[in-house]
Design an enzyme around this catalytic site. Structure first.
Site, PDB file in Angstrom:
ATOM      1  N   SER A  45      73.923 -23.591  65.780  1.00 24.56           N
ATOM      2  CA  SER A  45      72.974 -24.583  66.274  1.00 24.56           C
ATOM      3  C   SER A  45      73.613 -25.979  66.274  1.00 24.56           C
ATOM      4  O   SER A  45      74.653 -26.169  66.910  1.00 24.56           O
ATOM      5  CB  SER A  45      71.688 -24.520  65.449  1.00 24.56           C
ATOM      6  N   HIS A  83      67.038 -17.152  67.044  1.00 24.59           N
ATOM      7  CA  HIS A  83      67.967 -18.255  66.802  1.00 24.59           C
ATOM      8  C   HIS A  83      68.748 -18.062  65.494  1.00 24.59           C
ATOM      9  O   HIS A  83      69.868 -18.548  65.371  1.00 24.59           O
ATOM     10  CB  HIS A  83      67.173 -19.563  66.752  1.00 24.59           C
TER      11      HIS A  83
END
Length: 258
Positions: A82, A234
């Site tokens: 991320s 994610h």
């Protein structure tokens, strides 16, 4: 920048995402350290690293290079999740001669819309002076609409001293710099390019990396490879760690010989 170093061999630097710390990629680090020197960092404004009033990707990339200089590391593989993936990409784009390969986990080199307003609001709503234990802090986050998994992740930032609870992360600093963190500095007509080996790993159920990002990725990382881990979102490295770790290790071993 605070870091933890384990293992011996060529260097791999692991960089966590927003609200995280050096423990986030610890499982991957344990797998890699059999053959590599693994450095897990706390990004500035996180964990035990310095608190900054201002942070953006060129500055964070420089911080990685300065850490490498401090440790006499000429070149390193970078793995980031991320926000950490964006830091890794920025370091490769700005200092390509220092980066042996880049692996970005579920992030693209593009600007994103805000996704963390509810998290910031929930964290701000906690009256730390009134918190007596972690259970109370958890209850407040849940009452603010944060799901339990995210709440437990956020509470890893909570520390206790003789004077009570406080956040390890610089919450006000992260809020002030949030626009820079969801943005991207290399969106220009002729972008910087990293010509080395790069790998983008996305979660099959995540919308952080989509077909709409393909052109931006290729424009900045022409020699990219891509992998999708189905059945993950994610947090792909935590949801299917054995698959994620194998993909990362195989890629690094392949490009370690080059």
């Amino acid at each position: 920048m605070h870091f933890i170093s384990t293992g011996q061999g060529s260097t791999v630097i692991l960089i966590h995402g927003l609200f995280g710390n050096s423990d986030n990629l610890k499982t991957l680090g344990r797998t890699l350290e059999a053959n590599h020197r693994v450095i897990r960092v706390d990004v500035p404004n996180h964990g035990l690293s310095s608190h900054w009033e201002s942070m953006d990707y060129p500055t964070l990339a420089l911080a990685i290079i300065e850490l490498m200089d401090r440790l006499s590391i000429p070149r390193a593989h970078l793995v980031g999740h991320s926000m950490g993936g964006k830091i890794a990409m920025a370091a490769a784009l700005d200092y390509p001669e220092r980066i042996q390969s880049v692996i970005a986990a579920d992030i693209a080199p593009v600007s994103y819309q805000s996704r963390h307003d509810a998290v910031f609001a929930a964290l701000d709503s906690i009256e730390l002076s009134q918190v007596k234990n972690r259970g109370q802090a958890l209850a407040q986050l849940l009452n603010a609409g944060i799901d339990e998994g995210t709440a437990q992740f956020l509470l890893k930032n909570l520390s206790k001293s003789d004077t009570g609870f406080q956040w390890k992360m610089n919450l006000s600093g992260l809020k002030a710099c949030y626009a820079n963190l969801i943005g991207w500095y290399n969106e220009k007509a002729v972008p910087l390019q990293y010509m080395g080996a790069s790998l983008f790993i996305r979660g099959g159920d995540s919308d952080y990396v989509t077909s709409e990002h393909r052109q931006a990725i290729l424009a900045q990382f022409p020699h990219v490879q891509a992998k999708t881990i189905e059945g993950t979102g994610h947090w792909l490295h935590a949801q299917k760690p054995s698959i994620f770790n194998r993909i990362v290790c195989d890629f690094i071993e392949k490009h370690d010989r080059n």
